[in-house]
Scaffold this motif. Structure first.
Motif, PDB file in Angstrom:
ATOM      1  N   ALA A  72     -27.974  60.766  -2.020  1.00  0.00           N
ATOM      2  CA  ALA A  72     -27.642  61.307  -0.891  1.00  0.00           C
ATOM      3  C   ALA A  72     -28.833  61.525   0.096  1.00  0.00           C
ATOM      4  O   ALA A  72     -28.553  61.383   1.465  1.00  0.00           O
ATOM      5  CB  ALA A  72     -26.908  62.681  -1.222  1.00  0.00           C
ATOM      6  N   GLU A  73     -29.857  61.728  -0.257  1.00  0.00           N
ATOM      7  CA  GLU A  73     -31.242  61.732   0.547  1.00  0.00           C
ATOM      8  C   GLU A  73     -31.730  60.635   0.802  1.00  0.00           C
ATOM      9  O   GLU A  73     -32.180  60.507   1.808  1.00  0.00           O
ATOM     10  CB  GLU A  73     -32.212  62.763  -0.243  1.00  0.00           C
ATOM     11  N   GLN A  74     -31.658  59.673   0.025  1.00  0.00           N
ATOM     12  CA  GLN A  74     -32.573  58.335   0.353  1.00  0.00           C
ATOM     13  C   GLN A  74     -31.689  57.005   0.485  1.00  0.00           C
ATOM     14  O   GLN A  74     -32.328  55.981   0.935  1.00  0.00           O
ATOM     15  CB  GLN A  74     -33.334  58.238  -1.247  1.00  0.00           C
ATOM     16  N   ILE A 108     -27.931  45.760   2.712  1.00  0.00           N
ATOM     17  CA  ILE A 108     -27.233  46.794   1.578  1.00  0.00           C
ATOM     18  C   ILE A 108     -27.597  46.781   0.192  1.00  0.00           C
ATOM     19  O   ILE A 108     -27.925  47.641  -0.385  1.00  0.00           O
ATOM     20  CB  ILE A 108     -26.020  46.932   2.033  1.00  0.00           C
ATOM     21  N   LYS A 109     -27.519  45.591  -0.239  1.00  0.00           N
ATOM     22  CA  LYS A 109     -27.765  45.284  -1.898  1.00  0.00           C
ATOM     23  C   LYS A 109     -29.336  45.399  -2.106  1.00  0.00           C
ATOM     24  O   LYS A 109     -29.512  46.060  -2.869  1.00  0.00           O
ATOM     25  CB  LYS A 109     -27.365  43.837  -1.895  1.00  0.00           C
ATOM     26  N   LEU A 113     -30.602  48.132  -4.717  1.00  0.00           N
ATOM     27  CA  LEU A 113     -31.460  47.927  -5.844  1.00  0.00           C
ATOM     28  C   LEU A 113     -32.970  48.392  -5.798  1.00  0.00           C
ATOM     29  O   LEU A 113     -33.602  48.806  -6.801  1.00  0.00           O
ATOM     30  CB  LEU A 113     -31.640  46.414  -5.886  1.00  0.00           C
ATOM     31  N   LYS A 114     -33.518  48.705  -4.554  1.00  0.00           N
ATOM     32  CA  LYS A 114     -34.860  49.113  -4.473  1.00  0.00           C
ATOM     33  C   LYS A 114     -34.587  50.764  -4.817  1.00  0.00           C
ATOM     34  O   LYS A 114     -35.747  51.366  -5.295  1.00  0.00           O
ATOM     35  CB  LYS A 114     -35.369  49.110  -3.089  1.00  0.00           C
ATOM     36  N   LEU A 115     -33.577  51.514  -4.338  1.00  0.00           N
ATOM     37  CA  LEU A 115     -33.462  52.778  -4.512  1.00  0.00           C
ATOM     38  C   LEU A 115     -33.541  53.088  -6.274  1.00  0.00           C
ATOM     39  O   LEU A 115     -33.921  54.042  -6.784  1.00  0.00           O
ATOM     40  CB  LEU A 115     -32.166  53.444  -4.063  1.00  0.00           C
ATOM     41  N   LEU A 204     -25.809  53.824  -9.911  1.00  0.00           N
ATOM     42  CA  LEU A 204     -27.142  53.999  -9.739  1.00  0.00           C
ATOM     43  C   LEU A 204     -27.609  54.907 -10.866  1.00  0.00           C
ATOM     44  O   LEU A 204     -26.786  55.965 -11.467  1.00  0.00           O
ATOM     45  CB  LEU A 204     -27.528  54.443  -8.342  1.00  0.00           C
ATOM     46  N   GLY A 205     -28.845  54.746 -11.414  1.00  0.00           N
ATOM     47  CA  GLY A 205     -29.294  55.584 -12.615  1.00  0.00           C
ATOM     48  C   GLY A 205     -28.813  55.046 -13.737  1.00  0.00           C
ATOM     49  O   GLY A 205     -28.678  53.913 -13.921  1.00  0.00           O
TER      50      GLY A 205
END
Length: 382
Positions: A72-74, A108-109, A113-115, A204-205
């Motif tokens: 949510a932050e990043q 967006i992709k 992936l970077k996050l 994610l995660g």
């Protein structure tokens, strides 16, 4: 998965805003879950020369709230700051050109992936102390387009001209293309879950599912790759809804669109409408955390005197019927479940579309406890 409380926590977090011809309202509620693992983002006007663009997202965490909160932050920054998204410079004067459709999709992709790659390096993830993950559904609204990105089973829908005209696709392990990737990575799908455990096939995660040697990040048991869709904006666009599966578990796309549209005709408060959705889903039996963002366009329904009057008449009918039942029924038939059953039978066609009896249960309960002879409230819960 996850433990439940004896009673749901019904305190709500609300937020609203407006700009760029949009209005939004959101609601999140912990509900029956022991922990609140949902998170959300709503930003009107983006940096890097995109002041007429907006971003909305819902994140549904599992096995903890760390990843959902971090996303949510990043996530927005990781999307709009990467080179794929930001497009090219104008060679004549060096100014930045707004990103093309392809730039946005690629960006967006890349951002997702970077996050995900960044979170993997967090000490608590490296040590295995934190095993949390999160679904993510987001919308970027530009002056001409709506970009949808989904990773997991949170979902976004677009209501256009009174109908659900678009919805993102949930990523479940039983989906053929998802199951094929899982099996190619050496995993299995049992009881509709990845290795019999995780109920979503993209997130994610969840780094314990992303360690298969020789496979890229999008080829793992659980993939962080978003599925991206683009819709041209239309004057017939009414509203967007982004929500976690705590909402979608008990309402279909069509039901939710019909319910939100009907509520827009009786109030212009999108926070109040979001609260109504969450309460209705709680009464419909949702046991999960619930988060929803409603984004309205200029073509959204306006408050209607006719609709407001109809709602008032329904409330009056409900109160009259409860009063009648309490007067004529024997004590054993005066409990709330029986009253609800009778109201459902006799007033079924009058309840809000998409919400049904559940949409009025809060009003029914308060009226019942106000009118009944014995004013001690039963501990019956939603």
């Amino acid at each position: 998965m996850g433990a439940f409380l004896d009673k749901p926590k019904t305190d709500k977090q609300n937020k609203g805003g407006m700009g760029n011809g949009l209005r939004y309202g959101l609601c999140s509620m912990q509900g029956w879950r022991v922990e609140m693992e949902d998170a959300h983002t709503a930003v009107i006007g983006l940096p890097y020369g995109l002041k007429d663009w907006s971003f909305f997202a819902v994140f549904d965490g599992h096995a903890g709230a760390k990843v959902s909160a971090f996303c949510a932050e990043q996530l927005l920054e990781h999307i709009i700051a990467n080179e794929d998204f930001r497009g090219k410079l104008d060679v004549t004067d060096g100014t930045e050109v707004q990103p093309s459709l392809e730039d946005v999709k690629k960006g967006i992709k890349t951002g997702f992936l970077k996050l995900d790659e960044m979170m993997r390096t967090m000490p608590e993830m490296v040590s295995g102390e934190d095993k949390s993950g999160s679904t993510a559904v987001c919308c970027i609204v530009s002056p001409q387009h709506i970009f949808f990105a989904n990773c997991g089973d949170s979902r976004a829908v677009l209501c256009r001209n009174g109908k659900c005209s678009f919805a993102t696709r949930d990523h479940k392990p039983v989906n053929p293309e998802e199951k094929e990737r899982i099996q190619n990575a050496g995993g299995s799908v049992m009881i509709q879950r990845v290795n019999g455990s995780l109920a979503v096939s993209r997130a994610l995660g969840d780094f314990e599912y992303k360690n298969v040697e020789g496979k890229g990040p999008c080829e793992q048991l659980v993939s962080p790759e978003p599925e991206i869709f683009i819709e041209d904006r239309s004057p017939e666009d009414q509203f967007l809804v982004l929500a976690c599966d705590g909402i979608w578990d008990v309402m279909t796309n069509e039901e939710l669109c019909a319910f939100v549209e009907s509520r827009m005709k009786i109030t212009d408060s999108l926070e109040q409408i979001s609260n109504s959705v969450v309460d209705t889903c709680l009464y419909k039996g949702s046991r999960d955390n619930m988060s929803i963002v409603v984004v309205s366009f200029e073509g959204a329904p306006k408050v209607s005197d006719v609709a407001v009057k109809k709602e008032q008449e329904l409330d009056a009918k409900i109160e009259t019927k409860i009063r009648e039942l309490l007067l004529k029924e024997s004590p054993e038939n005066q409990d709330l479940p029986y009253i609800m059953h009778m109201l459902s039978t006799e007033l079924d066609d009058s309840f809000p579309p998409g919400g049904g009896l559940a949409a009025k249960k809060g009003f029914i309960e308060s009226t019942y406890y106000k009118l009944r002879p014995n004013d001690e409230q039963d501990d019956e819960g939603p």
